[in-house]
Write a protein that holds these residues in place. Structure first.
Motif, PDB file in Angstrom:
ATOM      1  N   LYS A 158       0.832  -1.197   0.000  1.00  0.00           N
ATOM      2  CA  LYS A 158       0.000   0.000   0.000  1.00  0.00           C
ATOM      3  C   LYS A 158       0.873   1.256   0.000  1.00  0.00           C
ATOM      4  CE  LYS A 158      -4.099  -2.024   0.352  1.00  0.00           C
ATOM      5  NZ  LYS A 158      -5.084  -1.980  -0.760  1.00  0.00           N
ATOM      6  N   HIS A 159       0.492   2.205  -0.842  1.00  0.00           N
ATOM      7  CA  HIS A 159       1.243   3.449  -0.946  1.00  0.00           C
ATOM      8  C   HIS A 159       0.403   4.680  -0.622  1.00  0.00           C
ATOM      9  CE1 HIS A 159       4.881   1.706  -2.853  1.00  0.00           C
ATOM     10  NE2 HIS A 159       4.019   0.800  -3.276  1.00  0.00           N
ATOM     11  N   PHE A 160      -0.906   4.520  -0.517  1.00  0.00           N
ATOM     12  CA  PHE A 160      -1.795   5.663  -0.310  1.00  0.00           C
ATOM     13  C   PHE A 160      -3.013   5.194   0.482  1.00  0.00           C
ATOM     14  CE2 PHE A 160      -5.299   8.467  -1.289  1.00  0.00           C
ATOM     15  CZ  PHE A 160      -4.748   9.710  -1.490  1.00  0.00           C
ATOM     16  N   TYR A 208       0.346   8.975   2.613  1.00  0.00           N
ATOM     17  CA  TYR A 208       1.016   8.296   1.504  1.00  0.00           C
ATOM     18  C   TYR A 208       2.497   8.143   1.825  1.00  0.00           C
ATOM     19  CZ  TYR A 208       1.843  13.244   0.418  1.00  0.00           C
ATOM     20  OH  TYR A 208       2.168  14.583   0.502  1.00  0.00           O
ATOM     21  N   ARG A 209       3.112   7.198   1.159  1.00  0.00           N
ATOM     22  CA  ARG A 209       4.555   7.039   1.310  1.00  0.00           C
ATOM     23  C   ARG A 209       5.259   8.189   0.589  1.00  0.00           C
ATOM     24  NH1 ARG A 209       5.476   2.187   3.610  1.00  0.00           N
ATOM     25  NH2 ARG A 209       3.884   0.571   3.291  1.00  0.00           N
ATOM     26  N   LEU A 212       6.251   7.945  -2.991  1.00  0.00           N
ATOM     27  CA  LEU A 212       5.252   8.042  -4.058  1.00  0.00           C
ATOM     28  C   LEU A 212       5.484   9.256  -4.941  1.00  0.00           C
ATOM     29  CD1 LEU A 212       2.515   7.213  -5.374  1.00  0.00           C
ATOM     30  CD2 LEU A 212       1.376   8.597  -3.625  1.00  0.00           C
ATOM     31  N   MET A 233      -4.040  10.825  -5.390  1.00  0.00           N
ATOM     32  CA  MET A 233      -4.668   9.507  -5.448  1.00  0.00           C
ATOM     33  C   MET A 233      -4.557   8.913  -6.854  1.00  0.00           C
ATOM     34  SD  MET A 233      -8.699   8.588  -4.831  1.00  0.00           S
ATOM     35  CE  MET A 233      -9.136   9.335  -6.425  1.00  0.00           C
ATOM     36  N   CYS A 236      -1.049   7.817  -7.713  1.00  0.00           N
ATOM     37  CA  CYS A 236      -0.738   6.521  -7.118  1.00  0.00           C
ATOM     38  C   CYS A 236      -1.390   5.396  -7.931  1.00  0.00           C
ATOM     39  CB  CYS A 236      -1.218   6.485  -5.673  1.00  0.00           C
ATOM     40  SG  CYS A 236      -0.724   4.995  -4.770  1.00  0.00           S
ATOM     41  N   LEU A 245      -3.873   1.420  -3.185  1.00  0.00           N
ATOM     42  CA  LEU A 245      -4.646   2.414  -2.457  1.00  0.00           C
ATOM     43  C   LEU A 245      -5.611   1.737  -1.493  1.00  0.00           C
ATOM     44  CD1 LEU A 245      -4.779   3.452  -5.820  1.00  0.00           C
ATOM     45  CD2 LEU A 245      -5.129   5.542  -4.513  1.00  0.00           C
TER      46      LEU A 245
END
Length: 379
Positions: A158-160, A208-209, A212, A233, A236, A245
């Motif tokens: 997961k990044h967001f 978020y990371r 990203l 968003m 991502c 996400l």
């Protein structure tokens, strides 16, 4: 007995709208509720807040950040002042001295930096965390807010993430309408994420990371005054896919924000949000927006036709009943999760008013400049 063509068309629109809401509800119910976990290893988290003339709200925000469960050594609070003319800076300085363990860092936008997006860019440049959280200066955050994001990001793919948002409790009928309208937006966005079809999110509660958007020249799409949240968003989505996400379905991650204090401020906020529509290229988002707009236009047409013919009066009643029931299903479920109750009688009244609001927002966005934070903007 043959069915009139117009009623058939209206019925198809109603069915399409109700199926869309049912799709959102499916995504919402699919997502399991989660809990925050206070366990090592801890990642460094940076909380970014861009603000302008928010003196009256900053103390509530800082108090809520002071009371987080997450270890204070592992999160910092970065406040960027977007050319405020009030005493917000002095208030922040006071907190820095009274609560030295709270890692507060204050910066002020330069003369050539204007608006929230420039302030967020500056905050991002100063951030030391590997995870970035964003909220607004008028928000109150539950004690488990930072920990909820930290737990969610332990899932490496997961990044967001985004999470729930509510307007703080108000007693007026007007603020009740604002609350229900806003809750329906958050619920629709959450349900879409549950279906792996990102639709919308809100910059007052997202994370978020940092990786990203590292090395991205314009991560917030500066050509638009709004949309730092939604464009992130979609970035991502494009970079890592829908599985990257998520929505944190945890009551401890639900932030509270101030409702607009007037209809004028409410429409200015919605006009600002609508102004970013030209930046969307995502077919799913465009189709959902068109569906909502078409349903509103059909509903207004039914009002006029019902006034002229009893046949349409009956159909308008059926339309309103079915549409309201599906809207209550989604919005009511989200409100219950967030610890609020839906007053069904008031919700039915607002359903009658809703299409006027949709049409007014679109017309005003296309024809009038709007004011936000004492600045003028146009579509």
């Amino acid at each position: 007995m043959p069915i009139d063509t117009d009623i058939l068309i209206f019925s198809i629109v109603l069915m399409a709208y109700c199926l869309m809401i049912l799709w959102f509800y499916r995504g919402w119910k699919k997502m399991p509720e989660t809990e925050e976990k206070h366990e090592a290893p801890y990642e460094m988290i940076s909380v970014l807040i861009a603000f302008r003339n928010e003196y009256d709200q900053l103390s509530m925000l800082l108090n809520s950040l002071k009371n987080q469960y997450y270890p204070s050594d592992y999160y910092e609070i970065i406040l960027v002042d977007d050319h405020s003319t009030d005493s917000g800076a002095a208030l922040i300085d006071k907190y820095q001295h009274i609560f030295p363990a709270l890692n507060i860092r204050y910066f002020r936008s330069s003369e050539h930096q204007q608006g929230k997006k420039d302030a967020l860019k500056l905050a991002l440049q100063k951030a030391k965390g590997t995870i970035i959280l964003q909220t607004d200066a008028d928000c109150v955050l539950p004690p488990g807010w930072v920990a909820s994001y930290a737990s969610a990001f332990k899932e490496k793919k997961k990044h967001f993430f985004t999470a729930g948002l509510l307007f703080q409790k108000e007693k007026s009928l007007q603020s009740l309408f604002f609350r229900y309208e806003f809750a329906s937006l958050i619920a629709s966005g959450a349900g879409s994420l549950g279906n792996n079809k990102p639709l919308m999110c809100n910059g007052a509660n997202l994370g978020y990371r940092k990786s990203l958007i590292e090395n991205e020249k314009d991560p917030y799409h500066s050509a638009f005054t709004s949309g730092d949240d939604s464009f992130l968003m979609l970035h991502c989505l494009k970079k890592y896919g829908a599985q990257s996400l998520g929505f944190i379905k945890n009551p401890d991650a639900v932030a509270q924000s101030l409702a607009p204090d007037s209809l004028k401020q409410f429409f200015s906020q919605r006009m600002r949000w609508t102004s970013k529509a030209g930046g969307y290229k995502n077919a799913y988002i465009i189709s959902v927006a068109l569906m909502v707009f078409i349903a509103a236009i059909v509903q207004l047409a039914l009002y006029i036709m019902a006034f002229l013919c009893i046949k349409y009066l009956v159909f308008a009643g059926v339309w309103m009943l079915l549409k309201s029931l599906f809207d209550i299903l989604l919005t009511g479920s989200y409100l219950r999760f967030s610890g609020r109750q839906l007053i069904i009688s008031a919700f039915f009244v607002f359903e009658w008013v809703y299409p006027f609001y949709i049409l007014a927002t679109v017309v005003l966005t296309l024809t009038k400049p709007y004011q936000w934070k004492n600045r003028s903007y146009s579509f």
